[in-house]
Motif scaffolding. Structure first.
Motif, PDB file in Angstrom:
ATOM      1  N   GLY A   1       0.678  -1.165   0.153  1.00  0.00           N
ATOM      2  CA  GLY A   1       0.064  -0.129   0.052  1.00  0.00           C
ATOM      3  C   GLY A   1       0.725   1.277   0.058  1.00  0.00           C
ATOM      4  N   GLN A   2       1.807   1.400   0.847  1.00  0.00           N
ATOM      5  CA  GLN A   2       2.705   2.365   0.875  1.00  0.00           C
ATOM      6  C   GLN A   2       3.514   2.743  -0.456  1.00  0.00           C
ATOM      7  N   ILE A   3       3.982   1.548  -1.026  1.00  0.00           N
ATOM      8  CA  ILE A   3       4.547   1.912  -2.277  1.00  0.00           C
ATOM      9  C   ILE A   3       3.791   2.413  -3.546  1.00  0.00           C
ATOM     10  N   ILE A   4       2.580   1.992  -3.363  1.00  0.00           N
ATOM     11  CA  ILE A   4       1.738   2.338  -4.362  1.00  0.00           C
ATOM     12  C   ILE A   4       1.104   3.654  -4.103  1.00  0.00           C
ATOM     13  N   MET A   5       0.936   4.184  -2.681  1.00  0.00           N
ATOM     14  CA  MET A   5       0.706   5.530  -2.567  1.00  0.00           C
ATOM     15  C   MET A   5       1.659   6.363  -3.091  1.00  0.00           C
ATOM     16  N   LYS A   6       2.781   6.001  -2.777  1.00  0.00           N
ATOM     17  CA  LYS A   6       4.254   6.787  -3.035  1.00  0.00           C
ATOM     18  C   LYS A   6       4.166   7.058  -4.426  1.00  0.00           C
ATOM     19  N   ALA A   7       3.933   5.825  -5.457  1.00  0.00           N
ATOM     20  CA  ALA A   7       3.885   5.809  -6.668  1.00  0.00           C
ATOM     21  C   ALA A   7       2.956   6.948  -7.155  1.00  0.00           C
ATOM     22  N   LEU A   8       1.828   6.891  -6.592  1.00  0.00           N
ATOM     23  CA  LEU A   8       0.539   7.862  -7.216  1.00  0.00           C
ATOM     24  C   LEU A   8       0.763   9.157  -6.855  1.00  0.00           C
ATOM     25  N   GLY A   9       1.707   9.545  -5.855  1.00  0.00           N
ATOM     26  CA  GLY A   9       2.183  10.843  -5.833  1.00  0.00           C
ATOM     27  C   GLY A   9       1.791  11.241  -4.230  1.00  0.00           C
ATOM     28  N   PHE A  10       1.433  10.402  -3.466  1.00  0.00           N
ATOM     29  CA  PHE A  10       0.852  11.060  -1.589  1.00  0.00           C
ATOM     30  C   PHE A  10       2.187  11.411  -1.203  1.00  0.00           C
TER      31      PHE A  10
ATOM     32  N   VAL B   1      -6.900   1.426   0.111  1.00  0.00           N
ATOM     33  CA  VAL B   1      -5.675   2.443  -0.008  1.00  0.00           C
ATOM     34  C   VAL B   1      -5.857   3.361  -1.270  1.00  0.00           C
ATOM     35  N   ILE B   2      -5.781   2.555  -2.478  1.00  0.00           N
ATOM     36  CA  ILE B   2      -6.027   3.503  -3.468  1.00  0.00           C
ATOM     37  C   ILE B   2      -7.226   4.272  -3.788  1.00  0.00           C
ATOM     38  N   HIS B   3      -8.268   4.138  -3.323  1.00  0.00           N
ATOM     39  CA  HIS B   3      -9.456   4.901  -3.233  1.00  0.00           C
ATOM     40  C   HIS B   3      -9.058   6.243  -2.342  1.00  0.00           C
ATOM     41  N   GLU B   4      -8.768   5.948  -1.044  1.00  0.00           N
ATOM     42  CA  GLU B   4      -8.468   6.910  -0.245  1.00  0.00           C
ATOM     43  C   GLU B   4      -7.315   7.910  -0.528  1.00  0.00           C
ATOM     44  N   THR B   5      -6.524   7.338  -1.331  1.00  0.00           N
ATOM     45  CA  THR B   5      -5.055   8.143  -1.904  1.00  0.00           C
ATOM     46  C   THR B   5      -5.748   8.823  -2.717  1.00  0.00           C
ATOM     47  N   GLY B   6      -6.909   8.593  -3.867  1.00  0.00           N
ATOM     48  CA  GLY B   6      -7.490   9.323  -4.563  1.00  0.00           C
ATOM     49  C   GLY B   6      -8.113  10.742  -3.999  1.00  0.00           C
TER      50      GLY B   6
ATOM     51  N   VAL C   1     -17.060  15.892  -6.831  1.00  0.00           N
ATOM     52  CA  VAL C   1     -15.692  16.186  -7.072  1.00  0.00           C
ATOM     53  C   VAL C   1     -14.761  15.272  -6.270  1.00  0.00           C
ATOM     54  N   HIS C   2     -14.849  15.401  -4.970  1.00  0.00           N
ATOM     55  CA  HIS C   2     -14.119  14.447  -3.941  1.00  0.00           C
ATOM     56  C   HIS C   2     -14.306  12.912  -4.390  1.00  0.00           C
ATOM     57  N   GLU C   3     -15.656  12.591  -4.653  1.00  0.00           N
ATOM     58  CA  GLU C   3     -15.529  11.239  -5.045  1.00  0.00           C
ATOM     59  C   GLU C   3     -14.989  10.750  -6.539  1.00  0.00           C
ATOM     60  N   SER C   4     -14.996  11.568  -7.293  1.00  0.00           N
ATOM     61  CA  SER C   4     -14.570  11.760  -8.745  1.00  0.00           C
ATOM     62  C   SER C   4     -12.892  11.367  -8.549  1.00  0.00           C
ATOM     63  N   GLN C   5     -12.454  11.910  -7.556  1.00  0.00           N
ATOM     64  CA  GLN C   5     -11.030  11.725  -7.468  1.00  0.00           C
ATOM     65  C   GLN C   5     -10.463  10.228  -6.748  1.00  0.00           C
ATOM     66  N   SER C   6     -11.580  10.021  -5.931  1.00  0.00           N
ATOM     67  CA  SER C   6     -11.134   8.579  -5.298  1.00  0.00           C
ATOM     68  C   SER C   6     -11.491   7.477  -6.469  1.00  0.00           C
ATOM     69  N   LEU C   7     -12.646   7.522  -7.212  1.00  0.00           N
ATOM     70  CA  LEU C   7     -12.931   6.875  -8.025  1.00  0.00           C
ATOM     71  C   LEU C   7     -12.070   6.801  -9.232  1.00  0.00           C
ATOM     72  N   LEU C   8     -11.713   7.787  -9.660  1.00  0.00           N
ATOM     73  CA  LEU C   8     -10.582   7.831 -10.928  1.00  0.00           C
ATOM     74  C   LEU C   8      -9.334   7.029 -10.550  1.00  0.00           C
ATOM     75  N   MET C   9      -8.851   7.136  -9.207  1.00  0.00           N
ATOM     76  CA  MET C   9      -7.781   6.356  -9.020  1.00  0.00           C
ATOM     77  C   MET C   9      -8.225   4.992  -8.915  1.00  0.00           C
ATOM     78  N   GLU C  10      -9.182   4.685  -8.089  1.00  0.00           N
ATOM     79  CA  GLU C  10      -9.707   3.144  -7.906  1.00  0.00           C
ATOM     80  C   GLU C  10     -10.231   2.592  -9.125  1.00  0.00           C
ATOM     81  N   MET C  11     -11.102   3.348  -9.880  1.00  0.00           N
ATOM     82  CA  MET C  11     -11.744   2.379 -10.981  1.00  0.00           C
ATOM     83  C   MET C  11     -11.114   2.661 -12.435  1.00  0.00           C
ATOM     84  N   GLN C  12     -10.579   3.770 -12.735  1.00  0.00           N
ATOM     85  CA  GLN C  12     -10.299   4.163 -14.061  1.00  0.00           C
ATOM     86  C   GLN C  12      -8.799   3.615 -13.954  1.00  0.00           C
ATOM     87  N   VAL C  13      -7.906   4.422 -13.269  1.00  0.00           N
ATOM     88  CA  VAL C  13      -6.450   4.133 -13.073  1.00  0.00           C
ATOM     89  C   VAL C  13      -6.011   2.694 -12.773  1.00  0.00           C
TER      90      VAL C  13
END
Lengths: 500, 500
Positions: free
Chosen positions: A215-224, A264-269, A294-306
């Motif tokens: 989870g931490q590796i992916i968070m860092k990669a996504l830009g957290f 983790v990915i959803h919340e990282t969004g 907009v908030h949910e769009s950001q979490s779902l963009l990461m979780e469902m689209q990316v």
């Protein structure tokens, strides 16, 4: 005169720093409660949060606030200042519309109802909570009526406005009228399409420490930014804290590694949105997140689209192999991707897949509108739910735990919240499609674990805007069109039926 | 009339719940900052705490407060209510005495001076901070003069009163006049006595996880309630949080297991006091800890009286053997006990042993009184420090890092705080001696790991009293006499020279 008025505007922004700090304190104490607080400190913490909420409410509704707003209205303000003033007035009106007595009655009724809901779930008996829910519905109707008067809108929209400023049930009705039949047509096609697919299984337990590390590796990669945020554990994953200190959580189960990772990915969004908000307007409404859509769009963009794209799994597969120390076909990118697409209709919303989730939401949206309009009475809710479910999914819940007792939202007083989930899913698809159009190399980059183009696009088109534009304006500016079902349905057809 | 006045009293207590919640929020955010906050969130957190402090100050100094106090003064109040009102008035007067401008100037000067102090330490050059410290001293003198006028006391006592309500420099002078020569006589005797002792050494590193586990076992044994508190890690050990959620910390070093353990025990003493405060007066001054002297007496009672006794080491030795997985003579109770008694004069206060620690404090007390009276100017501080140190310890610090740059207190504006450490040490010895007199079996119980008699005695005689009695009253009621050097000196003679 103008000088005095400009001074009033600045006084107002200073006042809002105080409001923001009270919100921050409430946010941090709430995060602490859910993530690390010792179990015996609950009632003291509840009391702290309740009193801080009163202090915040008083700070907002202080007569000086309106005086400053009215004076600031006459000042020469730049565009951002005007928008900030507009948002301040909106927040003030929401808070000042209601008498302290009604606010207290409502908050007490919600607390009581939540307790009864827990009991009703334990006994699997809706009647246990029917009376309490009736009280909550009644008070919410009163609040909605008063706010509708204040905002010159209809009563449902006045509730929606708290979660999604400027949201409109007319727009939602129109969108859902297209979405529902499309999904009902798509669902059996997908189920048939998947009937012959051999889905992989993951039977080896994955140690929690390995899941955390992944989870931490992916968070860092996504830009957290871990210098301004943390990852912790809680019963339900959530994103909390403040923009300068974003605290996300997930939960771990050795037998369900995808659950913790997707959490983790959803919340990282959500977190990337908060971390990308414009710091120069920190503490001001114009610098805050736009709203739940907009908030949910950001979490779902990461979780469902990316992060459910085949390209993402190409990046993920070797990291999983290393972190989980696993090998075998089921851990290859193709199989991980296939596993992420499984569609199984389910009675429970939070366990739903991407196709049936909006059907759950549409059902709730219709029922809550009916409850608010008195077209549906609380005692009739279980039957209405079960009928609506059967007509949408073709099966009937066997009891109310599988039906109208499953979500806390209504019992906690949140009416007008549900539709933002699905509007967020549509916005996510629309934004990601636009980002790919602007950057055709985006998916190829993702397969290599390069997320900076994507993040820059989101920073520029969404995060850095804060509340300077409306949700509609953000979408039109970024994607060229207002919110629609087009990108979402295209995404579903492409992912689940392989249609271009 | 009486009814209206009684109503005013209750309104005042409701107001104080709000003050208490603002204090709680500040306490939790401060704990979070020191224990787990991401490093990049510091400036946002500092701003949050600063604004919450302003909100708290406004809540206290609100004109309504004085009005309610004056009305409540005419009400028929029971004993506890009267004491609560007395404390509320004291807090109000401390807060209201100073203009917001002076408070802000002082707080800004302290922040700047703390920064310069860090720099001065880095460059090992007192001159870097001399100007800033001069500013802090000057503003503190102004504050002291105003408060002395308000409280009709002398200026040093008015500063002391913030940390130790009712504290008096006349009393401290008298106590220190006895204590200093007694310690100066004792110190060379102990050094000579210890010259031939063969102290054990602990060269095997102890894993941090084993130290954590030992700390938790000892905390539980002493009576710490983990349902309402936590143990975490921070750079400097401290006790924070709220009475319903006490958060203590320690630091770990694989090569110094006694440091983390004694840190845990010291903070557990503070924590037991907080957890034992009377919950029925929660949020009211009368239900809060009495002051720094009693607080420090509770931490030092655990650290110095209970947990450095031979009986405690008899209880500890088998636990250490198991948790650390060690064996050998140096881990036996006698040797552990011997190791805890080593006296080595040191330039640094925080590294000092039980005998020299008060000498460090007396030196600081004399110097801070001189600074406040303008008998000593800031530029002359390093020389004055070094001379005083030489005359007390017989050696001279080689630089100011070993001298007047070592403690943050003055640079942070804390004048009047230092003496509470040593008064606390005296009170600890006096209280423990009284507890042993009341329960002659106490040490035998401790050797078996039974601490409940001790905890009950502390609950009854100290913790549950909150601020319903003064420090003096608490001591007289519990021990039969007011604060004196008798028990402390007897303790030192017994422990370090084997004299009964």
């Amino acid at each position: 005169m103008t000088n005095t008025c400009k001074k009033s505007y600045f006084e107002l922004t200073k006042k809002w720093q105080r409001v923001a700090v009270l919100s921050d304190a409430i946010a941090m104490l709430s995060w602490d409660r859910q993530a690390i607080m010792p179990s015996g400190s609950g009632s003291a913490r509840a009391e702290q949060i309740a009193i801080l909420s009163v202090l915040k409410h008083e700070e907002i509704t202080d007569p000086l606030t309106l005086e400053l707003i009215d004076k600031a209205d006459k000042a020469e303000l730049d565009d951002i200042e005007q928008k900030n003033l507009f948002e301040i007035r909106r927040i003030y009106r929401h808070a000042a519309a209601l008498s302290p007595k009604l606010v207290e009655e409502h908050s007490r009724a919600c607390a009581a109802c939540e307790g009864q809901w827990q009991l009703a779930r334990k006994e699997n008996n809706f009647q246990v909570v029917a009376g309490s829910l009736g009280e909550v519905v009644n008070l919410t109707q009163q609040i909605a009526a008063i706010k509708a008067e204040t905002f010159k809108s209809n009563s449902y929209d006045s509730l929606l406005d708290e979660y999604e400023p400027g949201g409109s049930s007319t727009q939602i009705d129109a969108i859902f009228a297209l979405l529902e039949p499309a999904l009902q047509k798509l669902l059996p096609e997908v189920i048939e399409y998947q009937a012959d697919i051999d889905f992989p299984t993951y039977s080896t337990p994955v140690p929690i420490q390995a899941q955390k590390s992944l989870g931490q590796i992916i968070m860092k990669a996504l830009g957290f930014d871990f210098l301004k945020g943390r990852l912790d554990t809680s019963v339900h994953p959530f994103s909390g804290g403040t923009p300068d200190d974003v605290r996300i959580t997930t939960r771990y189960n050795e037998n369900d590694w995808t659950g913790s990772l997707m959490g983790v990915i959803h919340e990282t969004g959500h977190a990337l949105y908060e971390q990308g908000l414009p710091s120069r307007w920190r503490g001001q409404p114009v610098g805050s997140a736009r709203g739940m859509v907009v908030h949910e769009s950001q979490s779902l963009l990461m979780e469902m689209q990316v992060c459910r794209s085949l390209e993402f799994f190409k990046f993920l597969a070797p990291i999983i192999a290393k972190e989980f120390m696993v090998r075998g076909d089921q851990w290859k990118a193709d199989e991980l991707s296939k596993n992420s697409k499984r569609v199984i209709p389910n009675f429970i919303r939070v366990d739903a897949d991407e196709i049936t989730y909006p059907l759950h939401i549409i059902l709730r949206y219709k029922l809550e509108k009916a409850l608010m309009r008195d077209d549906l009475s609380v005692p009739d809710l279980p039957d209405a739910w079960n009928e609506a479910f059967e007509s949408s999914f073709g099966t009937r819940p066997s009891d109310d735990l599988q039906g109208c007792l499953q979500d806390i939202h209504w019992y906690d007083g949140a009416f007008g919240y549900f539709p933002t989930y699905t509007l967020g899913a549509l916005a996510a698809a629309q934004l990601f499609s636009a980002a790919r159009k602007d950057h055709p190399e985006l998916l190829a980059q993702i397969s290599k674990g390069h997320f900076s183009t994507l993040l820059s696009w989101l920073r520029k088109n969404v995060h850095s805007i804060g509340s300077a534009l409306s949700t509609e304006e953000i979408l039109i500016k970024a994607t060229g069109s207002s919110l629609s079902t087009t990108a979402f349905l295209a995404h579903l057809n492409s992912r689940y039926l392989g249609k271009a």
